[in-house]
Design a protein around this motif. Sequence first.
Motif, mmCIF file in Angstrom:
data_model
loop_
_atom_site.group_PDB
_atom_site.id
_atom_site.type_symbol
_atom_site.label_atom_id
_atom_site.label_comp_id
_atom_site.label_asym_id
_atom_site.label_seq_id
_atom_site.Cartn_x
_atom_site.Cartn_y
_atom_site.Cartn_z
ATOM 1 N N SER A 127 0.786 -1.186 -0.062
ATOM 2 C CA SER A 127 -0.165 0.084 -0.081
ATOM 3 C C SER A 127 0.738 1.352 -0.005
ATOM 4 N N LEU A 128 2.058 1.341 0.725
ATOM 5 C CA LEU A 128 2.784 2.423 0.721
ATOM 6 C C LEU A 128 3.570 2.664 -0.665
ATOM 7 N N GLY A 129 3.939 1.836 -1.396
ATOM 8 C CA GLY A 129 4.416 2.259 -2.690
ATOM 9 C C GLY A 129 5.796 2.905 -2.703
ATOM 10 N N VAL A 130 5.605 3.977 -3.474
ATOM 11 C CA VAL A 130 6.949 4.843 -3.649
ATOM 12 C C VAL A 130 7.157 5.516 -2.310
ATOM 13 N N ILE A 131 6.350 5.489 -1.296
ATOM 14 C CA ILE A 131 6.977 6.361 -0.092
ATOM 15 C C ILE A 131 7.227 5.333 0.937
ATOM 16 N N ARG A 132 7.535 4.027 0.731
ATOM 17 C CA ARG A 132 7.847 2.819 1.568
ATOM 18 C C ARG A 132 9.093 3.373 2.221
ATOM 19 N N GLN A 133 10.258 3.472 1.407
ATOM 20 C CA GLN A 133 11.484 4.002 1.934
ATOM 21 C C GLN A 133 11.311 5.109 3.082
ATOM 22 N N LEU A 134 10.578 6.042 2.787
ATOM 23 C CA LEU A 134 10.177 7.137 3.881
ATOM 24 C C LEU A 134 9.444 6.744 5.056
ATOM 25 N N MET A 135 8.479 6.100 4.765
ATOM 26 C CA MET A 135 7.249 5.704 5.864
ATOM 27 C C MET A 135 8.065 4.689 6.731
ATOM 28 N N THR A 136 8.911 3.488 6.145
ATOM 29 C CA THR A 136 9.475 2.516 7.146
ATOM 30 C C THR A 136 10.897 2.451 7.108
ATOM 31 N N THR A 137 11.310 2.037 5.716
ATOM 32 C CA THR A 137 12.920 2.080 5.940
ATOM 33 C C THR A 137 13.755 2.828 6.762
ATOM 34 N N GLU A 138 13.501 4.154 6.481
ATOM 35 C CA GLU A 138 14.579 5.253 7.252
ATOM 36 C C GLU A 138 13.924 5.281 8.759
ATOM 37 N N ARG A 139 12.517 5.257 8.859
ATOM 38 C CA ARG A 139 12.033 5.168 10.416
ATOM 39 C C ARG A 139 12.713 4.195 11.066
ATOM 40 N N ASN A 140 12.651 2.883 10.543
ATOM 41 C CA ASN A 140 13.005 1.714 11.338
ATOM 42 C C ASN A 140 14.557 1.842 11.847
ATOM 43 N N LEU A 141 15.265 2.199 10.784
ATOM 44 C CA LEU A 141 16.681 2.415 11.246
ATOM 45 C C LEU A 141 16.928 3.443 12.292
ATOM 46 N N LYS A 142 16.334 4.656 12.525
ATOM 47 C CA LYS A 142 16.284 5.644 13.294
ATOM 48 C C LYS A 142 15.606 5.224 14.643
#
Length: 208
Positions: free
Chosen positions: A148-163
Amino acid sequence: HAATGSDLTSHFRLEDGNDLASLYKPKHYTKMRKVILKSFGIDINGYKDFSPFFITNMLAGLCAKPVRPEALDHHLWKFALEAGKELAGLESMEDQISILGRIPMDFQVRSLRSAADNISSFRKKINTLDDQYGRGDVKGLYFGARSSLGVIRQLMTTERNLKMTEKLLSLSSAKPTFASAGAAHMYGRDGILAHLKRHGYKVKSVIN
């Protein structure tokens, strides 16, 4: 812990004198307004100053099954506060505001129109996520969110998970720590659990 809805609401407002209708062709907006009014009893003209992302999330909340009066992370935060525990967030309100500002407007516009074009499919997706959450199906939630996140997956999950993992490691290095994060942040090679394992932690489920 997430910032409260009232803290973030003002940051969902459109800027530069734009309103919701101006983001769509008139015929598309009129159709979308009628469908949402019929399906949810909400006239989006009353939210003309808000972003499509805000409207889509509001509709998702109306589709969700009413299992509790407040979000679980907010409930846990209040519980810990009343118990006199030391509190800290894995994300700050500033972090979340920054994320909201980086969600592309064209993605927001398409997502809301897609939801309105097929309300039954939208409801089904939300109910599926609800069911997966109730079963503790972290893997299913991860793949559902990724789709469902599509193109914003990096922003909404990947980056936030690391932080969030970095913050959790910092907090837990000083004392025993209980942390809460959304289920979709847990699974996958870039999920919080994988990051913890890479740092040498043993991770196991406590759900029977």
